[in-house]
Design a protein around this motif. Structure first.
Motif, PDB file in Angstrom:
ATOM      1  N   LEU A  70       0.824  -1.205   0.000  1.00 29.18           N
ATOM      2  CA  LEU A  70       0.000   0.000   0.000  1.00 29.18           C
ATOM      3  C   LEU A  70       0.863   1.262   0.000  1.00 29.18           C
ATOM      4  O   LEU A  70       0.560   2.231  -0.696  1.00 29.18           O
ATOM      5  N   ALA A  71       1.965   1.262   0.752  1.00 31.86           N
ATOM      6  CA  ALA A  71       2.863   2.421   0.772  1.00 31.86           C
ATOM      7  C   ALA A  71       3.467   2.649  -0.612  1.00 31.86           C
ATOM      8  O   ALA A  71       3.554   3.790  -1.082  1.00 31.86           O
ATOM      9  N   LYS A  72       3.846   1.585  -1.279  1.00 34.88           N
ATOM     10  CA  LYS A  72       4.391   1.704  -2.635  1.00 34.88           C
ATOM     11  C   LYS A  72       3.332   2.258  -3.586  1.00 34.88           C
ATOM     12  O   LYS A  72       3.617   3.136  -4.417  1.00 34.88           O
ATOM     13  N   PHE A  73       2.116   1.764  -3.453  1.00 37.25           N
ATOM     14  CA  PHE A  73       1.006   2.245  -4.278  1.00 37.25           C
ATOM     15  C   PHE A  73       0.782   3.745  -4.047  1.00 37.25           C
ATOM     16  O   PHE A  73       0.633   4.516  -4.992  1.00 37.25           O
ATOM     17  N   ILE A  74       0.766   4.177  -2.789  1.00 37.58           N
ATOM     18  CA  ILE A  74       0.545   5.590  -2.454  1.00 37.58           C
ATOM     19  C   ILE A  74       1.691   6.453  -2.982  1.00 37.58           C
ATOM     20  O   ILE A  74       1.466   7.552  -3.492  1.00 37.58           O
ATOM     21  N   GLU A  75       2.915   5.955  -2.882  1.00 36.27           N
ATOM     22  CA  GLU A  75       4.055   6.704  -3.428  1.00 36.27           C
ATOM     23  C   GLU A  75       3.925   6.896  -4.932  1.00 36.27           C
ATOM     24  O   GLU A  75       4.245   7.953  -5.459  1.00 36.27           O
ATOM     25  N   GLN A  76       3.420   5.887  -5.624  1.00 37.43           N
ATOM     26  CA  GLN A  76       3.272   5.973  -7.077  1.00 37.43           C
ATOM     27  C   GLN A  76       2.114   6.880  -7.488  1.00 37.43           C
ATOM     28  O   GLN A  76       2.254   7.699  -8.387  1.00 37.43           O
ATOM     29  N   LYS A  77       0.969   6.737  -6.836  1.00 34.27           N
ATOM     30  CA  LYS A  77      -0.239   7.458  -7.250  1.00 34.27           C
ATOM     31  C   LYS A  77      -0.385   8.825  -6.585  1.00 34.27           C
ATOM     32  O   LYS A  77      -1.124   9.671  -7.077  1.00 34.27           O
TER      33      LYS A  77
END
Length: 170
Positions: A70-77
């Motif tokens: 989820l942290a990776k997703f938030i960093e990307q989006k």
């Protein structure tokens, strides 16, 4: 919006979160992105019909794996606001994600509003068994993270003609 439905159909809380998410996204002029913790069966279309523009299907993991994904997703989006259902499973995840981004977490919110002059979320949560309410906001940190208490918002309405995309997150 982060959802956790496993049953094959959207819960009432998920529909409430989608309705409020759609409202906030419209006010901010952004897309409503939904990240699901569990794989979707046929829920993608239902999530889109309740207001999502994009649905991202997560893969089941342990708490640390979910936090990293989820942290990776938030960093990307780079969403401005992220909210979770207020549940025993999701509260630790929300807290870990908030800590990862060094931002605050407003837990058990019963109202969410926007200060559009600064694009700030104003979260209201009850204190002392609902006898007192406090408003929380994030001066500069992003994303702004909150958990939503069941029954706080009306369910979003379903629009079967709404279009969106469903994507699997690795």
């Amino acid at each position: 919006v982060v959802l956790q439905d496993e049953s094959g159909s959207l819960s009432i809380l998920s529909k409430e979160m989608l309705g409020k998410g759609r409202d906030l996204a419209d006010q901010l002029g952004v897309w409503l992105m939904v990240y699901t913790i569990h794989p979707l069966s046929d829920q993608g279309k239902e999530i889109i019909s309740h207001g999502a523009d994009q649905v991202f299907e997560g893969v089941p993991r342990d708490l640390m794996g979910q936090t990293d994904s989820l942290a990776k997703f938030i960093e990307q989006k780079r969403p401005e606001i992220v909210f979770f259902p207020s549940s025993l499973e999701m509260l630790p995840l929300a807290a870990r994600v908030a800590q990862r981004f060094r931002t605050g977490l407003a837990a058990d919110c019963v109202a969410l509003n926007l200060d559009l002059t600064e694009r700030r979320l104003v979260a209201t949560r009850p204190l002392y068994d609902g006898k007192l309410f406090e408003e929380l906001y994030w001066p500069t940190q992003r994303p702004q993270i909150a958990t939503i208490k069941s029954g706080a918002f009306p369910e979003g309405f379903s629009d079967p003609y709404r279009e969106g995309t469903v994507e699997r997150v690795k």
